[in-house]
Design a protein around this motif. Structure first.
Motif, PDB file in Angstrom:
ATOM      1  N   ASP A   1       0.813  -1.210   0.000  1.00 58.98           N
ATOM      2  CA  ASP A   1       0.000   0.000   0.000  1.00 58.98           C
ATOM      3  C   ASP A   1       0.847   1.260   0.000  1.00 58.98           C
ATOM      4  OD1 ASP A   1      -2.288  -1.489  -0.018  1.00 58.98           O
ATOM      5  OD2 ASP A   1      -2.581  -1.422   2.154  1.00 58.98           O
ATOM      6  N   LEU A   2       2.092   1.148   0.464  1.00 64.74           N
ATOM      7  CA  LEU A   2       2.978   2.309   0.524  1.00 64.74           C
ATOM      8  C   LEU A   2       3.703   2.572  -0.802  1.00 64.74           C
ATOM      9  CD1 LEU A   2       4.595   1.761   4.046  1.00 64.74           C
ATOM     10  CD2 LEU A   2       2.841   3.446   3.423  1.00 64.74           C
ATOM     11  N   GLN A   3       3.634   1.632  -1.725  1.00 72.14           N
ATOM     12  CA  GLN A   3       4.311   1.812  -3.008  1.00 72.14           C
ATOM     13  C   GLN A   3       3.619   2.918  -3.812  1.00 72.14           C
ATOM     14  OE1 GLN A   3       4.789  -1.830  -5.164  1.00 72.14           O
ATOM     15  NE2 GLN A   3       5.380  -2.985  -3.341  1.00 72.14           N
ATOM     16  N   PRO A   4       4.396   3.825  -4.407  1.00 70.85           N
ATOM     17  CA  PRO A   4       3.820   4.978  -5.125  1.00 70.85           C
ATOM     18  C   PRO A   4       2.836   4.585  -6.230  1.00 70.85           C
ATOM     19  CG  PRO A   4       6.172   5.267  -4.811  1.00 70.85           C
ATOM     20  CD  PRO A   4       5.858   3.855  -4.383  1.00 70.85           C
ATOM     21  N   ARG A   5       3.136   3.493  -6.921  1.00 68.57           N
ATOM     22  CA  ARG A   5       2.282   3.116  -8.052  1.00 68.57           C
ATOM     23  C   ARG A   5       1.202   2.104  -7.666  1.00 68.57           C
ATOM     24  NH1 ARG A   5       5.651   1.131 -12.964  1.00 68.57           N
ATOM     25  NH2 ARG A   5       3.594   1.364 -13.928  1.00 68.57           N
ATOM     26  N   ALA A   6       1.101   1.780  -6.381  1.00 65.61           N
ATOM     27  CA  ALA A   6       0.191   0.724  -5.944  1.00 65.61           C
ATOM     28  C   ALA A   6      -1.259   1.017  -6.311  1.00 65.61           C
ATOM     29  CB  ALA A   6       0.311   0.507  -4.445  1.00 65.61           C
ATOM     30  N   SER A   7      -1.714   2.254  -6.070  1.00 63.83           N
ATOM     31  CA  SER A   7      -3.115   2.575  -6.326  1.00 63.83           C
ATOM     32  C   SER A   7      -3.452   2.457  -7.812  1.00 63.83           C
ATOM     33  CB  SER A   7      -3.437   3.985  -5.830  1.00 63.83           C
ATOM     34  OG  SER A   7      -2.584   4.932  -6.464  1.00 63.83           O
ATOM     35  N   LYS A   8      -2.498   2.828  -8.690  1.00 65.13           N
ATOM     36  CA  LYS A   8      -2.747   2.702 -10.126  1.00 65.13           C
ATOM     37  C   LYS A   8      -2.771   1.244 -10.561  1.00 65.13           C
ATOM     38  CE  LYS A   8      -0.783   7.170 -11.442  1.00 65.13           C
ATOM     39  NZ  LYS A   8       0.235   7.862 -12.282  1.00 65.13           N
TER      40      LYS A   8
END
Length: 489
Positions: free
Chosen positions: A229-236
Motif C-alpha cells: 500500500d505504501l508503493q507509489p504506483r500501488a493505487s494505479k
C-alpha cells in the motif's frame, strides 16, 4: 489476557468448523429449524469433453449394413447390441489392436441398463468442423445465451455461495471462457491442470515440510500488504484488471482455507505431509468410496478428474464441473494384460481405423461416467437426506466437436452432422429425439415442443443449448418451447 486469547482461538475454531464443508453447515441449520427449511433448488452440471469428434453413429445410432447402402460406413448385425424396452442400440467391443489390445472390456449396453431411463440422444448439425471453434460452440450454443458458456450460466444461477462455482479440467476449446464481458470473474472457469495436485493449492502452508509458525506467517503477510500500500504506483496498479482479480482472490484465501478443502478433496495420502494435516472420519469415508470407484486415479488423469468432480459437487464447492479426454497415449496393466487405454488424439486418433478408435474411446468415456453417475445416485445432496440424492438435480452433457463423414472411401473426415448425448432425471429419457437415415447415415431431429420425429428437421447448436438451459431451470433470451424433452424443472 491469556484467557481472552484462548476464547478468541476457541471462537475461531468453532467458526472454522462450521465452514469446514458445506454439508456440516447445512446439517446444523436443518437441526435449528426442525427440518422445516426449504430444500435448495440448485442444480448440478457435469460437462464431459469428448474431444476429437465423437460420432453418434458409432455409438448410440449405428447404421446397419445392407445391400442398399454398400458405400456407407456401417456395422454388421452381429456387431450390434440391443436391449428390450430400450430406444438405443450400441456397438459391441471391436477387436482393435496397435501391437497390443486397445481399450477396456466395458460394454456399452451396461451403461444403457444402468442409466437408460435418464439417457437422451438429440441429433443435430453444428456450424463448424474446426476443433477449437466447434468445441467452443458446443458449450455456448454458438452465442445462444449472450455468448455465455453453459458453465458460466450455471455459476451465475447457482454459484453465488460457492467457493469455486465453475471448475474446468479440460483443454483447448472446452476450456475457453464465453464472450459475454458482463460475466463476473467469479463465474468464469477456475482452470485446473492436475486433478491430483489441485487440492494442495487450497492451503498456502499446510503441506510445506518444516513450515514456520502460522501466526508468524500471518504477521509477515500483514506487513507485506502494508508495504504494498505504501508503493507509489500501488493505487494505479490495483485498477489493472489482472492485478485487481489477483488481489481479490488473495483476500478470499482465508475463507478457502477455513473450508478445509485440502482434507476433503485430496485423493493423495495426506499423512505423507507430516503433522498438521488430519482428515476427519466422515471425509475419509467419502475418499475411500471415491478411490474404490476410480481405482486408477493415481495413474489415469481421467479417473482422477472424475473423482475430483464428484467431491467438488458433494461438498458444495462447485455447481459446475468440466472434465474430459486428453491427447496422450496411455497404457494400463502389465505383461500379457497390458492394453492401450487412451488413444493419443482421443476420438480423432485414426481415420483409417475410424470404427476401432471411436469404439475404444466411447467405451472409455462411458465406463468413467457410469461410475460417476452411480456415486451421484447413492449420495445425498450436501450430505443431507432431506435434500434427496445428488443425481436428482444433476445434468450430464457429453460435449464434442462434430460428426464424421459416412462414406467408406476417403477416411472419416469432419462433418457438421452429428448428435449429442445427455443424461438427467430432468429429461424425458430412454429416447432418441430424431434418428438416422439407414441409407445415408445422416441424422435428423425432432419438434422440440412435442419430441416428435421430423425427417426434414436439422436442430442447431443453439436449440440444443436451450434444451440444456431449460432443464437446468435457467432462462435465456429467445428460448424456444422445448417442453417435449423436459421431464421436470
Amino acid at each position: 489476557m491469556q484467557e481472552t486469547r484462548r476464547r478468541l482461538i476457541q471462537s475461531a475454531a468453532l467458526g472454522a468448523a462450521a465452514l469446514s464443508c458445506p454439508e456440516i453447515f447445512a446439517k446444523s441449520k436443518t437441526a435449528i429449524t426442525n427440518r422445516n427449511q426449504a430444500v435448495p433448488q440448485e442444480k448440478l452440471l457435469i460437462v464431459f469433453a469428448a474431444a476429437g469428434g465423437a460420432s453418434i453413429v458409432d455409438s448410440f445410432l449405428p447404421v446397419i449394413a445392407n445391400s442398399s447402402n454398400p458405400l456407407i460406413r456401417s456395422y454388421q448385425e452381429s456387431q450390434i447390441d440391443s436391449l428390450p424396452n430400450s430406444a438405443f442400440r450400441t456397438v459391441k467391443k471391436l477387436n482393435y489392436q496397435l501391437g497390443v489390445p486397445v481399450g477396456n472390456n466395458y460394454e456399452m449396453t451396461h451403461f444403457i441398463q444402468s442409466h437408460g431411463q435418464d439417457l437422451a440422444v438429440l441429433p443435430f448439425s453444428g456450424s463448424s468442423v474446426n476443433h477449437l471453434l466447434a468445441a467452443q460452440r458446443s458449450l455456448n450454443g454458438n452465442g445462444a445465451n449472450r455468448g455465455r458458456t453453459l458453465m458460466e450460466a450455471m455459476a451465475l444461477a447457482y454459484g453465488a455461495e460457492k467457493l469455486l462455482p465453475n471448475i474446468n479440467m479440460s483443454s483447448a476449446g472446452y476450456a475457453m471462457d464465453g464472450t459475454d464481458g458482463t460475466v463476473p470473474s467469479s463465474a468464469r472457469a477456475e482452470q485446473i491442470a492436475d486433478a491430483l495436485l489441485f487440492p494442495l493449492e487450497l492451503h498456502r502452508e499446510q503441506v510445506i515440510a518444516g513450515r514456520a509458525d502460522h501466526d508468524l506467517l500471518e504477521a509477515a503477510r500483514l506487513i507485506r500488504t502494508q508495504l504494498e500500500d505504501l508503493q507509489p504506483r500501488a493505487s494505479k496498479l490495483k485498477s489493472v484488471a489482472p492485478i485487481r482479480e489477483f488481489l481479490n482472490l488473495r483476500q478470499r484465501i482465508p475463507e478457502i482455507e477455513q473450508a478445509q478443502l485440502l482434507e476433503a478433496l485430496s485423493l493423495l495420502d495426506l499423512a505423507r505431509f507430516g503433522e498438521g494435516v488430519e482428515v476427519q472420519d466422515d471425509k475419509n469415508a467419502q475418499l475411500m468410496k471415491v478411490r474404490e470407484a476410480f481405482p486408477l486415479f493415481a495413474s489415469d488423469p481421467l479417473e482422477a478428474q472424475a473423482a475430483l468432480s464428484f467431491l467438488l459437487l458433494r461438498y458444495g464447492v462447485s455447481c459446475s464441473v468440466t472434465f474430459g479426454l486428453d491427447t496422450l497415449v496411455r497404457f494400463q496393466g502389465e505383461g500379457s494384460g497390458r492394453i492401450i487405454s487412451n488413444l493419443p488424439l482421443g476420438f480423432d486418433w485414426s481415420h483409417n481405423a475410424h470404427q476401432g478408435a471411436q469404439n475404444t474411446m466411447w467405451r472409455r468415456v462411458l465406463s468413467v461416467l457410469d461410475r460417476l453417475i452411480a456415486l451421484l445416485k447413492t449420495e445425498d445432496h450436501l450430505g443431507v437426506p432431506e435434500y434427496g440424492k445428488m443425481w436428482d438435480r444433476s445434468f450430464v452433457h457429453i460435449a464434442t466437436e462434430f460428426g464424421r463423414d459416412r462414406e467408406k472411401i476417403g477416411g472419416s473426415g469432419h462433418d457438421l452432422n452429428n448428435g449429442v448425448v445427455m443424461l438427467s432425471p430432468m429429461l424425458r429419457g430412454n429416447k432418441i429425439y430424431g434418428g438416422v437415415d439407414q441409407m445415408t447415415g445422416r441424422t435428423f431431429g425432432c419438434d422440440l415442443a412435442t419430441g416428435e420425429l421430423k425427417w426434414d428437421k436439422q436442430l442447431s447448436e443453439a436449440e440444443v443449448h436451450h434444451v440444456i438451459l431449460k432443464a437446468l431451470g435457467i432462462s435465456a433470451p429467445g428460448q424456444p418451447d422445448v417442453s417435449g424433452l423436459i421431464r421436470k424443472v
